[in-house]
Design a protein around this motif. Structure first.
Motif, short mmCIF file in Angstrom:
data_model
loop_
_atom_site.label_atom_id
_atom_site.label_comp_id
_atom_site.label_asym_id
_atom_site.label_seq_id
_atom_site.Cartn_x
_atom_site.Cartn_y
_atom_site.Cartn_z
N SER A 99 47.07 54.70 19.34
CA SER A 99 47.97 55.07 19.48
C SER A 99 48.54 54.41 19.40
N ALA A 100 48.52 52.86 20.03
CA ALA A 100 49.48 51.64 20.17
C ALA A 100 50.22 51.28 19.30
N GLN A 101 49.06 51.04 18.02
CA GLN A 101 49.57 51.01 17.29
C GLN A 101 50.91 51.91 16.14
N ILE A 102 50.49 52.90 16.06
CA ILE A 102 51.07 54.65 15.98
C ILE A 102 52.73 54.05 15.72
N HIS A 103 52.53 54.01 17.40
CA HIS A 103 53.54 53.75 18.06
C HIS A 103 54.46 52.63 16.87
N PHE A 154 53.88 50.97 14.07
CA PHE A 154 54.23 51.38 12.60
C PHE A 154 55.93 51.97 13.04
N ASN A 155 55.25 53.30 13.75
CA ASN A 155 57.25 54.10 13.42
C ASN A 155 58.43 52.87 13.45
N ASP A 156 58.18 52.13 14.71
CA ASP A 156 59.29 50.96 14.95
C ASP A 156 59.36 50.74 14.12
N ILE A 157 58.57 49.60 13.06
CA ILE A 157 59.36 48.98 12.36
C ILE A 157 59.47 49.75 11.23
N CYS A 158 59.01 50.85 11.02
CA CYS A 158 59.44 52.09 9.58
C CYS A 158 60.31 52.25 9.53
#
Length: 90
Positions: free
Chosen positions: A32-36, A38-42
């Protein structure tokens, strides 16, 4: 004060089912932390100005951005596993 599941805690005293559950929950939290992340960076990389609909360029950029992060994470994980396997074989 020792943290839950730390090296100070003897594993023999921990219920294996509870230990498996905690490991699974820890993996879910990391995912979940990794997905968040990725969302922020992308989002910062691909979205110029927010609107009520994504244009095709932004949608493609977001998909490619996330896919590159996933590919890189898999590659790093595979290399780490290979390295670990080689070091255990020596």
């Amino acid at each position: 004060m020792s943290s839950f599941g730390s090296a100070d805690t003897p594993k023999a005293n921990v219920d294996p089912e509870l230990q498996d559950f905690l490991m699974a929950e820890n993996e879910r939290a990391r995912l979940s932390a990794q997905i968040h992340e990725f969302n922020d960076i992308c989002w910062d990389k691909c979205v110029d100005k927010p609107s009520n609909k994504l244009d095709s360029r932004t949608e493609t950029c977001l998909a490619n951005c996330v896919n590159r992060f996933v590919d890189t994470s898999l590659l790093i994980t595979q290399r780490f596993a290979q390295s670990l396997h080689k070091s255990q074989g020596m």
